[in-house]
Design a protein around this motif. Structure first.
Motif, PDB file in Angstrom:
ATOM      1  N   ILE A 174       0.746  -1.142  -0.016  1.00 53.28           N
ATOM      2  CA  ILE A 174      -0.040   0.044   0.164  1.00 53.28           C
ATOM      3  C   ILE A 174       0.815   1.260   0.116  1.00 53.28           C
ATOM      4  CG2 ILE A 174      -1.876   1.368   1.260  1.00 53.28           C
ATOM      5  CD1 ILE A 174      -1.260  -2.239   2.705  1.00 53.28           C
ATOM      6  N   GLY A 175       0.624   2.059  -0.875  1.00 55.04           N
ATOM      7  CA  GLY A 175       1.514   3.365  -1.222  1.00 55.04           C
ATOM      8  C   GLY A 175       2.587   3.063  -2.110  1.00 55.04           C
ATOM      9  N   LEU A 176       2.419   3.620  -3.323  1.00 59.09           N
ATOM     10  CA  LEU A 176       3.450   3.431  -4.681  1.00 59.09           C
ATOM     11  C   LEU A 176       3.829   4.645  -4.965  1.00 59.09           C
ATOM     12  CD1 LEU A 176       0.928   1.060  -6.518  1.00 59.09           C
ATOM     13  CD2 LEU A 176       2.495   0.110  -4.841  1.00 59.09           C
ATOM     14  N   PRO A 197      -3.585   5.530  10.179  1.00 59.63           N
ATOM     15  CA  PRO A 197      -4.896   4.982   9.636  1.00 59.63           C
ATOM     16  C   PRO A 197      -4.965   3.400   8.974  1.00 59.63           C
ATOM     17  CG  PRO A 197      -4.506   7.005   8.749  1.00 59.63           C
ATOM     18  CD  PRO A 197      -3.450   6.649   9.927  1.00 59.63           C
ATOM     19  N   VAL A 198      -3.873   3.661   8.046  1.00 62.82           N
ATOM     20  CA  VAL A 198      -3.788   2.369   7.251  1.00 62.82           C
ATOM     21  C   VAL A 198      -3.362   1.209   7.791  1.00 62.82           C
ATOM     22  CG1 VAL A 198      -2.506   1.867   5.033  1.00 62.82           C
ATOM     23  CG2 VAL A 198      -3.348   3.896   5.083  1.00 62.82           C
ATOM     24  N   VAL A 199      -2.107   1.424   8.781  1.00 57.60           N
ATOM     25  CA  VAL A 199      -1.684   0.109   9.671  1.00 57.60           C
ATOM     26  C   VAL A 199      -2.804  -0.416  10.589  1.00 57.60           C
ATOM     27  CG1 VAL A 199      -0.117  -0.632  11.429  1.00 57.60           C
ATOM     28  CG2 VAL A 199       0.546   0.842   9.337  1.00 57.60           C
ATOM     29  N   VAL A 204       5.764  -1.477   7.959  1.00 62.60           N
ATOM     30  CA  VAL A 204       5.425  -0.232   7.652  1.00 62.60           C
ATOM     31  C   VAL A 204       6.782   0.650   7.601  1.00 62.60           C
ATOM     32  CG1 VAL A 204       4.933   0.466   9.968  1.00 62.60           C
ATOM     33  CG2 VAL A 204       4.223   1.801   8.370  1.00 62.60           C
ATOM     34  N   GLU A 205       6.868   1.646   6.864  1.00 65.03           N
ATOM     35  CA  GLU A 205       7.908   2.412   6.606  1.00 65.03           C
ATOM     36  C   GLU A 205       8.221   3.409   7.756  1.00 65.03           C
ATOM     37  OE1 GLU A 205      10.657   3.646   4.984  1.00 65.03           O
ATOM     38  OE2 GLU A 205      10.741   2.999   3.141  1.00 65.03           O
ATOM     39  N   LYS A 206       9.254   3.623   8.061  1.00 65.92           N
ATOM     40  CA  LYS A 206       9.595   4.848   9.293  1.00 65.92           C
ATOM     41  C   LYS A 206       9.100   6.009   8.560  1.00 65.92           C
ATOM     42  CE  LYS A 206      12.176   7.399   7.841  1.00 65.92           C
ATOM     43  NZ  LYS A 206      12.283   8.673   6.623  1.00 65.92           N
ATOM     44  N   PRO A 207       8.971   7.047   9.655  1.00 65.04           N
ATOM     45  CA  PRO A 207       8.700   6.916  10.908  1.00 65.04           C
ATOM     46  C   PRO A 207       7.669   6.093  11.438  1.00 65.04           C
ATOM     47  CG  PRO A 207       9.158   9.310  10.288  1.00 65.04           C
ATOM     48  CD  PRO A 207       8.837   8.360   9.080  1.00 65.04           C
ATOM     49  N   GLN A 218      13.673  -0.159   9.432  1.00 58.66           N
ATOM     50  CA  GLN A 218      14.428   0.684   9.720  1.00 58.66           C
ATOM     51  C   GLN A 218      15.898   0.291   8.869  1.00 58.66           C
ATOM     52  OE1 GLN A 218      13.648   3.468  11.693  1.00 58.66           O
ATOM     53  NE2 GLN A 218      15.521   4.138  10.565  1.00 58.66           N
ATOM     54  N   ASN A 219      16.006   0.610   7.870  1.00 60.71           N
ATOM     55  CA  ASN A 219      17.180   0.256   6.777  1.00 60.71           C
ATOM     56  C   ASN A 219      18.476   0.638   7.160  1.00 60.71           C
ATOM     57  OD1 ASN A 219      16.648   2.678   5.930  1.00 60.71           O
ATOM     58  ND2 ASN A 219      16.682   2.077   3.728  1.00 60.71           N
ATOM     59  N   TYR A 220      18.778   1.888   7.684  1.00 58.11           N
ATOM     60  CA  TYR A 220      20.131   2.207   8.003  1.00 58.11           C
ATOM     61  C   TYR A 220      21.228   1.420   8.684  1.00 58.11           C
ATOM     62  CZ  TYR A 220      19.187   7.103   6.245  1.00 58.11           C
ATOM     63  OH  TYR A 220      19.112   8.215   5.441  1.00 58.11           O
TER      64      TYR A 220
HETATM   65  N1  LIG Z   1      13.957   3.838   4.295  1.00 64.58           N
HETATM   66  C1  LIG Z   1      14.351   4.942   3.749  1.00 64.58           C
HETATM   67  O1  LIG Z   1      15.521   5.118   3.656  1.00 64.58           O
HETATM   68  C2  LIG Z   1      13.404   5.729   3.344  1.00 64.58           C
HETATM   69  C3  LIG Z   1      13.859   7.028   2.634  1.00 64.58           C
HETATM   70  C4  LIG Z   1      12.905   7.922   2.364  1.00 64.58           C
HETATM   71  C5  LIG Z   1      11.630   7.902   2.741  1.00 64.58           C
HETATM   72  N2  LIG Z   1      11.195   6.983   3.493  1.00 64.58           N
HETATM   73  C6  LIG Z   1       9.858   6.799   3.968  1.00 64.58           C
HETATM   74  O2  LIG Z   1       8.881   6.358   3.117  1.00 64.58           O
HETATM   75  C7  LIG Z   1       7.859   6.664   3.248  1.00 64.58           C
HETATM   76  C8  LIG Z   1       6.910   6.975   1.938  1.00 64.58           C
HETATM   77  O3  LIG Z   1       7.347   8.243   1.310  1.00 64.58           O
HETATM   78  P1  LIG Z   1       7.056   8.578  -0.029  1.00 64.58           P
HETATM   79  O4  LIG Z   1       8.164   9.863  -0.405  1.00 64.58           O
HETATM   80  O5  LIG Z   1       7.027   7.432  -0.598  1.00 64.58           O
HETATM   81  O6  LIG Z   1       5.660   9.293   0.074  1.00 64.58           O
HETATM   82  P2  LIG Z   1       4.604   9.741  -1.032  1.00 64.58           P
HETATM   83  O7  LIG Z   1       4.015  10.798  -0.607  1.00 64.58           O
HETATM   84  O8  LIG Z   1       5.753   9.759  -2.477  1.00 64.58           O
HETATM   85  O9  LIG Z   1       3.866   8.392  -1.521  1.00 64.58           O
HETATM   86  C9  LIG Z   1       2.903   8.003  -0.647  1.00 64.58           C
HETATM   87  C10 LIG Z   1       1.827   7.305  -1.662  1.00 64.58           C
HETATM   88  O10 LIG Z   1       0.787   6.785  -0.833  1.00 64.58           O
HETATM   89  C11 LIG Z   1      -0.452   6.925  -1.360  1.00 64.58           C
HETATM   90  N3  LIG Z   1      -1.509   6.968  -0.362  1.00 64.58           N
HETATM   91  C12 LIG Z   1      -1.641   7.964   0.491  1.00 64.58           C
HETATM   92  N4  LIG Z   1      -2.774   7.662   1.377  1.00 64.58           N
HETATM   93  C13 LIG Z   1      -3.126   6.472   1.007  1.00 64.58           C
HETATM   94  C14 LIG Z   1      -4.267   5.388   1.495  1.00 64.58           C
HETATM   95  N5  LIG Z   1      -4.872   5.569   2.496  1.00 64.58           N
HETATM   96  N6  LIG Z   1      -4.273   4.410   0.825  1.00 64.58           N
HETATM   97  C15 LIG Z   1      -3.427   4.059  -0.384  1.00 64.58           C
HETATM   98  N7  LIG Z   1      -2.633   4.924  -0.733  1.00 64.58           N
HETATM   99  C16 LIG Z   1      -2.364   5.891  -0.218  1.00 64.58           C
HETATM  100  C17 LIG Z   1      -0.372   8.469  -2.111  1.00 64.58           C
HETATM  101  O11 LIG Z   1      -1.403   8.585  -3.231  1.00 64.58           O
HETATM  102  C18 LIG Z   1       1.052   8.513  -2.618  1.00 64.58           C
HETATM  103  O12 LIG Z   1       1.319   7.747  -3.805  1.00 64.58           O
HETATM  104  C19 LIG Z   1       7.787   7.808   4.217  1.00 64.58           C
HETATM  105  O13 LIG Z   1       7.419   7.376   5.673  1.00 64.58           O
HETATM  106  C20 LIG Z   1       9.364   8.172   4.413  1.00 64.58           C
HETATM  107  O14 LIG Z   1       9.689   8.555   5.651  1.00 64.58           O
HETATM  108  C21 LIG Z   1      12.100   5.978   3.978  1.00 64.58           C
END
Ligand SMILES: NC(=O)c1ccc[n+]([C@@H]2O[C@H](COP(=O)([O-])OP(=O)(O)OC[C@H]3O[C@@H](n4cnc5c(N)ncnc54)[C@H](O)[C@@H]3O)[C@@H](O)[C@H]2O)c1
Length: 199
Positions: A7-9, A81-83, A95-98, A124-126
């Motif tokens: 969920i979340g692309l 809400p999604v989790v 779930v992604e951080k945070p 938490q990949n770091y």
């Molecule tokens: N692990 C890492 O190194 C690292 C690096 C950068 C970001 N992140 C984390 O990754 C996460 C995602 O960031 P992102 O830049 O991809 O965000 P983003 O805003 O680009 O993408 C979020 C996507 O979720 C969709 N969305 C939102 N609400 C939704 C719902 N209820 N149901 C379905 N889809 C929904 C949106 O349409 C969007 O396409 C963040 O928490 C960020 O902190 C992690």
């Protein structure tokens, strides 16, 4: 095989779809969810994902697939809400951080996962990168004696790295600092007693 939906692309979600998930041979993807049609169209055209596996809502994906794992790669405010819905629907969750925006939300989700008997994991990949692993080894061996203070100077050129959470209040603390906080836990092999933050 573990059947999963994602969920979340968005920006980072797409990178999970393209780079991360395909490298895990024990995961079989049965659904991709995003409320944005542009996001689901992109995984279809750029990654060849079958349109039949794409859904515009979590509930719709749950109805049409038999996944046991939900991979939630959304922005922070959508995590709670999604989790929560994923756990209610009976999924294990990564779930992604945070994790969540507030501690109360985090505690509620942990309690819900426990009540449902589901795994709830925050990515938490770091701590899996070579430098922190080497630093943790040096500390554990006492190479430089006992530790009494850690000072971190973190800087990156956000715009050229695709960082785009400027609309989030205090983004460095709210979005990024969890990486360094978790690295301190990992490198020091210790847990915090008290925490304070200011901007
Ligand atoms: N692990 C890492 O190194 C690292 C690096 C950068 C970001 N992140 C984390 O990754 C996460 C995602 O960031 P992102 O830049 O991809 O965000 P983003 O805003 O680009 O993408 C979020 C996507 O979720 C969709 N969305 C939102 N609400 C939704 C719902 N209820 N149901 C379905 N889809 C929904 C949106 O349409 C969007 O396409 C963040 O928490 C960020 O902190 C992690």
């Amino acid at each position: 095989m573990v059947k999963a939906i994602q969920i979340g692309l968005g920006h980072w979600g797409f990178s999970w779809t393209k780079e991360v998930i395909p490298k895990v041979p024990t995961v079989e993807m049965v659904g991709y969810v995003d409320t944005s049609l542009d996001a689901t169209a992109r995984v279809q055209t750029e990654l060849g994902i079958d349109p039949k596996l794409c859904f515009s809502s979590l509930d719709e994906a749950a109805k049409h697939t038999d996944a046991v794992l939900a991979i939630c790669t959304l922005r922070t405010e959508a995590h709670y809400p999604v989790v929560k819905r994923c756990l209610e629907l009976g999924y294990h969750v990564i779930v992604e951080k945070p994790f969540t925006t507030t501690i109360a939300q985090g505690k509620e989700l942990v309690a819900l996962a426990k009540a449902k008997g589901k795994v709830l994991m925050v990515s938490q990949n770091y701590r899996h990168q070579p430098a922190p692993i080497a630093a943790a080894k040096l500390i554990a061996e006492g190479k430089f004696g006992a530790m009494n203070m850690v000072s971190i100077d973190f800087r990156r050129h956000g715009p050229s790295q695709g960082y785009r959470y400027w609309d989030m209040p205090d983004p460095l603390l709210a979005d990024m600092s969890i990486h360094h906080f978790d690295l301190m836990r990992y490198v020091l092999n210790d847990e915090p007693v008290r925490l304070s933050c200011r901007t």
